[in-house]
Write an enzyme that holds these catalytic residues in place. Sequence first.
Site, PDB file in Angstrom:
ATOM      1  N   CYS A 156       0.832  -1.192   0.000  1.00  0.00           N
ATOM      2  CA  CYS A 156       0.000   0.000   0.000  1.00  0.00           C
ATOM      3  C   CYS A 156       0.871   1.248   0.000  1.00  0.00           C
ATOM      4  O   CYS A 156       1.932   1.215   0.593  1.00  0.00           O
ATOM      5  CB  CYS A 156      -0.915  -0.013   1.212  1.00  0.00           C
ATOM      6  SG  CYS A 156      -2.328  -1.042   0.868  1.00  0.00           S
ATOM      7  N   PRO A 157       0.470   2.315  -0.625  1.00  0.00           N
ATOM      8  CA  PRO A 157      -0.821   2.543  -1.289  1.00  0.00           C
ATOM      9  C   PRO A 157      -0.792   2.253  -2.782  1.00  0.00           C
ATOM     10  O   PRO A 157      -1.682   2.696  -3.494  1.00  0.00           O
ATOM     11  CB  PRO A 157      -1.021   4.038  -1.053  1.00  0.00           C
ATOM     12  CG  PRO A 157       0.367   4.604  -1.169  1.00  0.00           C
ATOM     13  CD  PRO A 157       1.294   3.543  -0.634  1.00  0.00           C
TER      14      PRO A 157
END
Lengths: 74, 355
Positions: A12-13
Amino acid sequence: MQKKLAVVGMVCPFPLIEAKQEMETLQSGDELVIDFDCTQATEAIPRWAAEAGHSVTNFEQIDDASWTITVQKK
Amino acid sequence: MILTGLLCGALLGFVMQRGRFCLTGGFRDMYLTKDNRMFYALLIAISIQSVGVYALIQMDLIKFSAGAFPWVSTIIGSFVFGIGIILAGGCATGTWYRAGEGLIGSWIALFGYMAMAAMMKTGALVPVNNSLKDYTAPHNSIADTFGISVWPFIALLVIITLWVVIRTLRKPKVAIPSMKAKRKGLNHLLFEKRWHPFFTAVLVGLVALLAWPLSEATGRNSGLGITTPSANILQYLVTGDDDKFINWGVFLVLGIFLGSFIAAKGSREFRFRAPDAKTAVSSFIGGILMGFGASWAGGCSIGNGLVMTAMMTWQGWVSLVFMILGTWTASYFVFVRPRTKAKRQASAATAAATA
């Protein structure tokens, strides 16, 4: 049309960033199938889809720490 | 007694994993998507801890002294730490709990973090670590600077927190799609249901509060802390000196790993996941910057951002501000600039093609 986005292995992200980017290239009504394994994206991707007005036509866990979500462009 | 650290850490790891409590993501999204929810969640956790700990202090159950405020090292260290957590993909605690989810990249970050913190605290970099400690302001406690009680400041924090929380909860909600529930009862609530970040924050605040008396009972007069304990593990492993390096905090961070593993395993979210080379290098550099920054700043996003803020110190709040600025700076270079660059190249290519 259905397009597949494999972001398995990305942390992530990045899965969300990739998904947003890919979405821009699609036409309204097209579907983007996103396969991912970053836990936080189980929260971030459906949230983004809902807030952007896209609809989620499928969202399920496939295996230990791997998921698939299908987002239809509004 | 020292084992209560393991319990406290396990609770924290469990809650953070299930609640997706990620301060790095929270600070980053304030800038990237103008989403302040996680920051407000942090304010909730700080407020709860603040009221609770100062109530315990008032009752003479625990002791706390803020000391002086090494402002230069706090500012620079926090900024560097902020850059580090973006590269590492999680703050100190986030890295511990992602390690428990089986992310090898977080193990790498964790190693860099531990090694750098140990070098700064007892190793070759002690002179660097001490180099800026002379620049101090006499009062670290905000209340002492103004010569009044701490309670008006706590009241102000609670009012601001309530205000932003109520405002956020009143906003019209979009229905966020979720997966079909496959479990029932407690099993569903603990291992499947999506937790609201504000609910998670309340639990984090309570665990942070619980840490104080439990830690104090072992003679360690502070709350949650990640950096020193993480360094302590490595210091113990290489020196074998358990008297000096094994303490409540060490069990706390090991507990975070354990709690997160239990949470992830129970919810089928555990799997060993190896990063690609680029992510691995970025995680390692991030970990090193985290260890360097947190040692200079005297704390990470938990030690300074959650605990020292709750104690109403300059160190906590100044650190929080510069940590956030650090994450924004790194986010620009890691997420924003590559995309605008790619876009510009793409439009230049189409312009060339149509010309």
